[in-house]
Design a protein around this motif. Sequence first.
Motif, short mmCIF file in Angstrom:
data_model
loop_
_atom_site.label_atom_id
_atom_site.label_comp_id
_atom_site.label_asym_id
_atom_site.label_seq_id
_atom_site.Cartn_x
_atom_site.Cartn_y
_atom_site.Cartn_z
N ALA A 1 39.96 27.53 44.51
CA ALA A 1 39.22 28.80 44.40
C ALA A 1 38.36 29.03 45.64
CB ALA A 1 38.36 28.80 43.15
N LEU A 2 37.70 27.97 46.11
CA LEU A 2 36.86 28.10 47.30
C LEU A 2 37.70 28.45 48.53
CD1 LEU A 2 34.06 27.93 48.57
CD2 LEU A 2 34.43 25.47 48.88
N GLN A 3 38.87 27.83 48.64
CA GLN A 3 39.78 28.15 49.75
C GLN A 3 40.15 29.63 49.72
OE1 GLN A 3 43.11 25.40 49.46
NE2 GLN A 3 42.46 24.39 51.33
N TYR A 4 40.46 30.12 48.53
CA TYR A 4 40.84 31.53 48.39
C TYR A 4 39.67 32.44 48.76
CZ TYR A 4 42.77 35.80 46.43
OH TYR A 4 43.24 37.09 46.29
N LEU A 5 38.48 32.09 48.33
CA LEU A 5 37.29 32.86 48.67
C LEU A 5 37.09 32.92 50.18
CD1 LEU A 5 34.71 31.63 46.01
CD2 LEU A 5 35.44 34.00 46.33
N SER A 6 37.29 31.79 50.85
CA SER A 6 37.10 31.72 52.30
C SER A 6 38.11 32.61 53.02
CB SER A 6 37.25 30.28 52.78
OG SER A 6 36.30 29.44 52.18
N ALA A 7 39.32 32.66 52.49
CA ALA A 7 40.40 33.40 53.16
C ALA A 7 40.47 34.87 52.75
CB ALA A 7 41.74 32.72 52.88
N THR A 8 39.68 35.27 51.74
CA THR A 8 39.80 36.63 51.21
C THR A 8 38.43 37.30 51.16
OG1 THR A 8 41.52 35.68 49.77
CG2 THR A 8 40.89 37.98 49.36
N PRO A 9 38.01 37.90 52.28
CA PRO A 9 36.67 38.52 52.33
C PRO A 9 36.50 39.69 51.38
CG PRO A 9 37.60 38.21 54.54
CD PRO A 9 38.71 37.94 53.57
N SER A 10 37.60 40.23 50.85
CA SER A 10 37.49 41.39 49.96
C SER A 10 37.01 41.02 48.57
CB SER A 10 38.84 42.10 49.86
OG SER A 10 39.84 41.22 49.38
N VAL A 11 36.96 39.72 48.22
CA VAL A 11 36.45 39.31 46.91
C VAL A 11 34.96 39.60 46.84
CG1 VAL A 11 36.01 37.34 45.39
CG2 VAL A 11 38.21 37.53 46.58
N ARG A 12 34.56 40.26 45.79
CA ARG A 12 33.16 40.65 45.65
C ARG A 12 32.42 39.90 44.55
NH1 ARG A 12 33.53 41.75 49.95
NH2 ARG A 12 33.43 43.75 51.03
N VAL A 13 33.14 39.30 43.59
CA VAL A 13 32.48 38.59 42.50
C VAL A 13 33.18 37.25 42.26
CG1 VAL A 13 31.87 38.62 40.03
CG2 VAL A 13 31.75 40.74 41.38
N LEU A 14 32.38 36.21 42.07
CA LEU A 14 32.87 34.91 41.63
C LEU A 14 32.26 34.62 40.27
CD1 LEU A 14 34.06 32.00 41.91
CD2 LEU A 14 31.94 31.39 43.12
N ILE A 15 33.13 34.35 39.28
CA ILE A 15 32.68 33.93 37.96
C ILE A 15 33.20 32.50 37.76
CG2 ILE A 15 32.75 34.37 35.48
CD1 ILE A 15 33.47 37.28 36.11
N THR A 16 32.32 31.55 37.62
CA THR A 16 32.75 30.16 37.50
C THR A 16 32.02 29.44 36.38
OG1 THR A 16 32.97 28.03 38.65
CG2 THR A 16 31.09 29.40 39.26
N SER A 17 32.77 28.62 35.67
CA SER A 17 32.15 27.72 34.70
C SER A 17 31.42 26.61 35.44
CB SER A 17 33.20 27.10 33.79
OG SER A 17 33.78 28.08 32.95
N VAL A 18 30.38 26.09 34.83
CA VAL A 18 29.70 24.93 35.40
C VAL A 18 30.62 23.71 35.31
CG1 VAL A 18 27.74 23.37 35.12
CG2 VAL A 18 27.42 25.85 34.85
N GLU A 19 31.43 23.64 34.24
CA GLU A 19 32.28 22.47 33.98
C GLU A 19 33.66 22.66 34.61
OE1 GLU A 19 31.21 24.56 31.58
OE2 GLU A 19 29.48 23.57 30.66
N VAL A 20 33.74 22.55 35.95
CA VAL A 20 35.03 22.62 36.65
C VAL A 20 35.12 21.45 37.61
CG1 VAL A 20 35.37 25.12 36.44
CG2 VAL A 20 34.02 24.22 38.34
N ARG A 21 36.31 21.20 38.12
CA ARG A 21 36.60 20.10 39.04
C ARG A 21 37.60 20.59 40.09
NH1 ARG A 21 32.77 18.59 36.96
NH2 ARG A 21 32.29 16.66 35.86
N PRO A 22 37.67 19.92 41.26
CA PRO A 22 36.91 18.74 41.70
C PRO A 22 35.48 19.05 42.13
CG PRO A 22 38.40 19.41 43.43
CD PRO A 22 38.72 20.28 42.25
#
Length: 298
Positions: free
Chosen positions: A36-57
């Motif tokens: 997900a972080l890789q995708y965020l870095s490569a896609t500047p058009s993303v405006r919102v991140l919704i993430t659970s606290v309980e994710v990995r790695p």
Amino acid sequence: MQIVVVDSSRVVLQIIASLIEPRGHAVHAFTDSAQALQYLSATPSVRVLITSVEVRPLCGLELCWSARLLAEERRPLHVITMSSARNVRSLAEALDSGADDFIEKPPSAEELNARLRAAERLITLQEELIRLAETDPLTGSYNRRAFFDRARIAAEQDARPGRISAILADIDHFKRINDEHGHDVGDVAIKAVAELIAGEGIGGRLGGEEFGIVLPGCSLAEATDRAERLRERVQALRIRGSKHAIGLTCSFGVSTWIQGDDVHALIKRADIALYAAKSGGRNRVVPYQGDAGLAVAS
């Protein structure tokens, strides 16, 4: 809006997508927070991140912090964390890690969409503030600070000798235009040149009647050719003066990246070449080829 959703459960991802996609949002779902972080870095058009606290790695709080660092690159990004354990400590940890909001998992449709509407209002405001901070008010092009920021980012991506070049341009006898025709006509001249610059690489107004262009993937010879074409297009311009249509010209200095360079040194050499073009008669292009080569003008 483009929205990234991260949760370890595909069922939760499907539920959230079903709640917000009908409202016109594009959802990109991930069970792996690193992806997900890789995708965020490569896609500047993303405006919102919704993430659970309980994710990995990366745990959700680490992902929040990393996403917030991305947003510091003059990029609007609203971060919402989710957790099935909604308590004061979880909320405080999420906000301290860079989150903008916190919701209970699974969220209700009404709450989630209300929070996204609030996020959209804040993002719109952020985008406008960024635009105002980066834009020259007269021409709409990058201002000096934004120009150097964009040039630095381009150099970080491919800073090899001869693989990134710069052009500086300056309107010839600009004071004469202002004195003879008025500052309104001078502004028209600046805007006309800025429109031509806007079609070339990373362009900006550096101040007064001076403009800069950074050309990723462009050699000195290619940049010199492009500067010459710009010179011809400027010379062909006709703008309405106080009494009659007037023409104008620009002088150009060109430089290219060398080993151990940085953006400021690249622009400095283009500035030296621009000075040589001015002192050599104006309305010409001079590439920087060392002190001995400055007398060569096209």
